[in-house]
Design a protein around this motif. Structure first.
Motif, PDB file in Angstrom:
ATOM      1  N   THR A   1       2.261  16.046  -2.091  1.00  0.00           N
ATOM      2  CA  THR A   1       1.566  16.813  -1.066  1.00  0.00           C
ATOM      3  C   THR A   1       2.534  16.956   0.097  1.00  0.00           C
ATOM      4  OG1 THR A   1      -0.556  15.843  -1.717  1.00  0.00           O
ATOM      5  CG2 THR A   1      -0.455  16.909   0.438  1.00  0.00           C
ATOM      6  N   GLU A   2       2.688  18.199   0.571  1.00  0.00           N
ATOM      7  CA  GLU A   2       3.588  18.466   1.688  1.00  0.00           C
ATOM      8  C   GLU A   2       2.789  18.845   2.920  1.00  0.00           C
ATOM      9  OE1 GLU A   2       7.297  20.821   0.979  1.00  0.00           O
ATOM     10  OE2 GLU A   2       6.233  21.255  -0.899  1.00  0.00           O
ATOM     11  N   GLY A   3       3.315  18.482   4.059  1.00  0.00           N
ATOM     12  CA  GLY A   3       2.696  18.865   5.312  1.00  0.00           C
ATOM     13  C   GLY A   3       3.722  18.796   6.418  1.00  0.00           C
ATOM     14  N   PRO A   4       3.306  19.145   7.618  1.00  0.00           N
ATOM     15  CA  PRO A   4       4.242  19.100   8.741  1.00  0.00           C
ATOM     16  C   PRO A   4       4.762  17.684   9.006  1.00  0.00           C
ATOM     17  CG  PRO A   4       2.021  19.616   9.489  1.00  0.00           C
ATOM     18  CD  PRO A   4       1.991  19.588   8.000  1.00  0.00           C
ATOM     19  N   GLU A   5       4.043  16.680   8.520  1.00  0.00           N
ATOM     20  CA  GLU A   5       4.460  15.292   8.704  1.00  0.00           C
ATOM     21  C   GLU A   5       5.407  14.812   7.620  1.00  0.00           C
ATOM     22  OE1 GLU A   5       1.320  15.263   5.733  1.00  0.00           O
ATOM     23  OE2 GLU A   5       1.467  16.302   7.646  1.00  0.00           O
ATOM     24  N   GLY A   6       5.734  15.650   6.627  1.00  0.00           N
ATOM     25  CA  GLY A   6       6.682  15.265   5.595  1.00  0.00           C
ATOM     26  C   GLY A   6       6.097  15.338   4.198  1.00  0.00           C
ATOM     27  N   LEU A   7       6.617  14.506   3.326  1.00  0.00           N
ATOM     28  CA  LEU A   7       6.257  14.506   1.909  1.00  0.00           C
ATOM     29  C   LEU A   7       5.447  13.256   1.578  1.00  0.00           C
ATOM     30  CD1 LEU A   7       9.846  15.304   0.551  1.00  0.00           C
ATOM     31  CD2 LEU A   7       8.050  16.948   1.177  1.00  0.00           C
ATOM     32  N   SER A   8       4.399  13.427   0.794  1.00  0.00           N
ATOM     33  CA  SER A   8       3.580  12.303   0.334  1.00  0.00           C
ATOM     34  C   SER A   8       3.522  12.354  -1.185  1.00  0.00           C
ATOM     35  CB  SER A   8       2.158  12.394   0.895  1.00  0.00           C
ATOM     36  OG  SER A   8       2.174  12.352   2.299  1.00  0.00           O
ATOM     37  N   TYR A   9       4.082  11.342  -1.816  1.00  0.00           N
ATOM     38  CA  TYR A   9       4.037  11.211  -3.275  1.00  0.00           C
ATOM     39  C   TYR A   9       3.028  10.122  -3.608  1.00  0.00           C
ATOM     40  CZ  TYR A   9       8.351  13.946  -3.571  1.00  0.00           C
ATOM     41  OH  TYR A   9       9.293  14.945  -3.490  1.00  0.00           O
ATOM     42  N   VAL A  10       2.013  10.476  -4.403  1.00  0.00           N
ATOM     43  CA  VAL A  10       0.978   9.509  -4.770  1.00  0.00           C
ATOM     44  C   VAL A  10       0.707   9.602  -6.265  1.00  0.00           C
ATOM     45  CG1 VAL A  10      -0.094   9.572  -2.486  1.00  0.00           C
ATOM     46  CG2 VAL A  10      -0.928  11.080  -4.267  1.00  0.00           C
TER      47      VAL A  10
ATOM     48  N   ALA B   1       0.816  -1.211   0.000  1.00  0.00           N
ATOM     49  CA  ALA B   1       0.000   0.000   0.000  1.00  0.00           C
ATOM     50  C   ALA B   1       0.851   1.262   0.000  1.00  0.00           C
ATOM     51  CB  ALA B   1      -0.938   0.011   1.207  1.00  0.00           C
ATOM     52  N   TYR B   2       1.949   1.253   0.764  1.00  0.00           N
ATOM     53  CA  TYR B   2       2.826   2.419   0.782  1.00  0.00           C
ATOM     54  C   TYR B   2       4.210   2.025   1.262  1.00  0.00           C
ATOM     55  CZ  TYR B   2       1.814   2.583   5.805  1.00  0.00           C
ATOM     56  OH  TYR B   2       1.666   2.263   7.128  1.00  0.00           O
ATOM     57  N   VAL B   3       5.169   2.874   0.932  1.00  0.00           N
ATOM     58  CA  VAL B   3       6.550   2.734   1.376  1.00  0.00           C
ATOM     59  C   VAL B   3       6.928   4.057   2.015  1.00  0.00           C
ATOM     60  CG1 VAL B   3       8.946   2.430   0.631  1.00  0.00           C
ATOM     61  CG2 VAL B   3       7.113   1.118  -0.478  1.00  0.00           C
ATOM     62  N   THR B   4       7.579   3.997   3.172  1.00  0.00           N
ATOM     63  CA  THR B   4       8.036   5.196   3.861  1.00  0.00           C
ATOM     64  C   THR B   4       9.538   5.108   4.074  1.00  0.00           C
ATOM     65  OG1 THR B   4       5.934   5.378   5.049  1.00  0.00           O
ATOM     66  CG2 THR B   4       7.808   6.601   5.952  1.00  0.00           C
ATOM     67  N   VAL B   5      10.241   6.195   3.781  1.00  0.00           N
ATOM     68  CA  VAL B   5      11.657   6.312   4.133  1.00  0.00           C
ATOM     69  C   VAL B   5      11.805   7.507   5.056  1.00  0.00           C
ATOM     70  CG1 VAL B   5      12.524   5.199   2.033  1.00  0.00           C
ATOM     71  CG2 VAL B   5      12.251   7.679   2.087  1.00  0.00           C
ATOM     72  N   GLY B   6      12.745   7.400   5.962  1.00  0.00           N
ATOM     73  CA  GLY B   6      13.005   8.492   6.885  1.00  0.00           C
ATOM     74  C   GLY B   6      13.976   9.492   6.296  1.00  0.00           C
TER      75      GLY B   6
ATOM     76  N   ILE C   1      -4.246   3.763  -7.166  1.00  0.00           N
ATOM     77  CA  ILE C   1      -3.046   3.135  -7.712  1.00  0.00           C
ATOM     78  C   ILE C   1      -1.989   3.144  -6.616  1.00  0.00           C
ATOM     79  CG2 ILE C   1      -1.277   3.255  -9.501  1.00  0.00           C
ATOM     80  CD1 ILE C   1      -3.313   4.921 -11.148  1.00  0.00           C
ATOM     81  N   LEU C   2      -1.494   1.986  -6.262  1.00  0.00           N
ATOM     82  CA  LEU C   2      -0.526   1.855  -5.177  1.00  0.00           C
ATOM     83  C   LEU C   2       0.834   1.408  -5.724  1.00  0.00           C
ATOM     84  CD1 LEU C   2      -2.878   0.017  -2.687  1.00  0.00           C
ATOM     85  CD2 LEU C   2      -2.284   2.436  -2.696  1.00  0.00           C
ATOM     86  N   PRO C   3       1.898   1.599  -4.996  1.00  0.00           N
ATOM     87  CA  PRO C   3       1.968   2.130  -3.646  1.00  0.00           C
ATOM     88  C   PRO C   3       2.209   3.634  -3.613  1.00  0.00           C
ATOM     89  CG  PRO C   3       4.086   1.220  -4.197  1.00  0.00           C
ATOM     90  CD  PRO C   3       3.179   1.009  -5.401  1.00  0.00           C
ATOM     91  N   ASP C   4       1.803   4.241  -2.510  1.00  0.00           N
ATOM     92  CA  ASP C   4       2.188   5.620  -2.228  1.00  0.00           C
ATOM     93  C   ASP C   4       3.621   5.583  -1.703  1.00  0.00           C
ATOM     94  OD1 ASP C   4      -0.429   6.351  -2.837  1.00  0.00           O
ATOM     95  OD2 ASP C   4      -1.031   6.502  -0.737  1.00  0.00           O
ATOM     96  N   PHE C   5       4.298   6.731  -1.777  1.00  0.00           N
ATOM     97  CA  PHE C   5       5.674   6.825  -1.306  1.00  0.00           C
ATOM     98  C   PHE C   5       5.783   8.034  -0.390  1.00  0.00           C
ATOM     99  CE2 PHE C   5      10.151   8.113  -1.771  1.00  0.00           C
ATOM    100  CZ  PHE C   5      10.756   6.934  -1.356  1.00  0.00           C
ATOM    101  N   TYR C   6       6.201   7.804   0.850  1.00  0.00           N
ATOM    102  CA  TYR C   6       6.277   8.863   1.849  1.00  0.00           C
ATOM    103  C   TYR C   6       7.719   9.084   2.293  1.00  0.00           C
ATOM    104  CZ  TYR C   6       1.307   7.665   2.222  1.00  0.00           C
ATOM    105  OH  TYR C   6      -0.016   7.406   1.949  1.00  0.00           O
ATOM    106  N   VAL C   7       8.053  10.341   2.515  1.00  0.00           N
ATOM    107  CA  VAL C   7       9.345  10.727   3.067  1.00  0.00           C
ATOM    108  C   VAL C   7       9.033  11.518   4.330  1.00  0.00           C
ATOM    109  CG1 VAL C   7      11.535  11.895   2.648  1.00  0.00           C
ATOM    110  CG2 VAL C   7      10.287  10.868   0.722  1.00  0.00           C
TER     111      VAL C   7
ATOM    112  N   ALA D   1       8.062  12.901 -12.972  1.00  0.00           N
ATOM    113  CA  ALA D   1       8.171  12.345 -14.327  1.00  0.00           C
ATOM    114  C   ALA D   1       7.573  10.947 -14.414  1.00  0.00           C
ATOM    115  CB  ALA D   1       9.637  12.322 -14.766  1.00  0.00           C
ATOM    116  N   LEU D   2       7.391  10.298 -13.260  1.00  0.00           N
ATOM    117  CA  LEU D   2       6.754   8.983 -13.205  1.00  0.00           C
ATOM    118  C   LEU D   2       5.293   9.106 -12.781  1.00  0.00           C
ATOM    119  CD1 LEU D   2       9.681   7.005 -11.532  1.00  0.00           C
ATOM    120  CD2 LEU D   2       9.112   7.177 -13.963  1.00  0.00           C
TER     121      LEU D   2
END
Length: 138
Positions: A31-40, A3-8, A50-56, A25-26
């Protein structure tokens, strides 16, 4: 299904510069927020997510982020040329080369891949395996 992948990341601005050099490009949106970056990946009306989401994200425990030994996240590109272009863009945006784009003898004849490390040290692969493109043996 993943469903998602998170990296610190300890430096979100640096991570944003790196990941924004190739994920849009892919087709990933940010979406940015105080909790970090969300690429969907965008979803059209009536379409399933469409999965997975990618979070930083910063770490939850407040300790420094670290890359996992043996952990890698791979993103599929549309072509070998896109792998080359995005690998170069990611390096210019603060990434580190972990393997120039090309074919690898251990994988199938059409598996074209380049490896990177993000500014935090997380390993990233950009690959294409389109059977309609030239292969390793031809």
């Amino acid at each position: 299904m993943i469903a998602y992948v998170t990296v610190g990341a300890d430096d979100i601005a640096r991570a944003k510069r790196f990941y924004s050099a190739f994920l849009p490009a892919l087709d990933y949106t940010l979406t940015e927020g105080p909790e970090g970056l969300s690429y969907v990946l965008p979803v059209k009306l009536g379409q399933s997510v469409i999965l997975p989401d990618f979070y930083v994200k910063p770490t939850f425990d407040g300790r420094p982020a670290s890359a996992g030994n043996g952990v890698m996240v791979a993103f599929e590109a549309r072509s070998q040329q896109q792998v080359l272009d995005l690998h170069s863009a990611a390096l210019a945006a603060g990434g580190f080369d972990e393997g120039q784009p090309g074919f690898r003898a251990l994988y199938g004849p059409h598996f074209y891949v380049g490896y990177l490390r993000d500014p935090q040290g997380n390993k990233i692969a950009l690959f294409s395996s389109d059977p309609d493109e030239p292969g390793r043996d031809g």
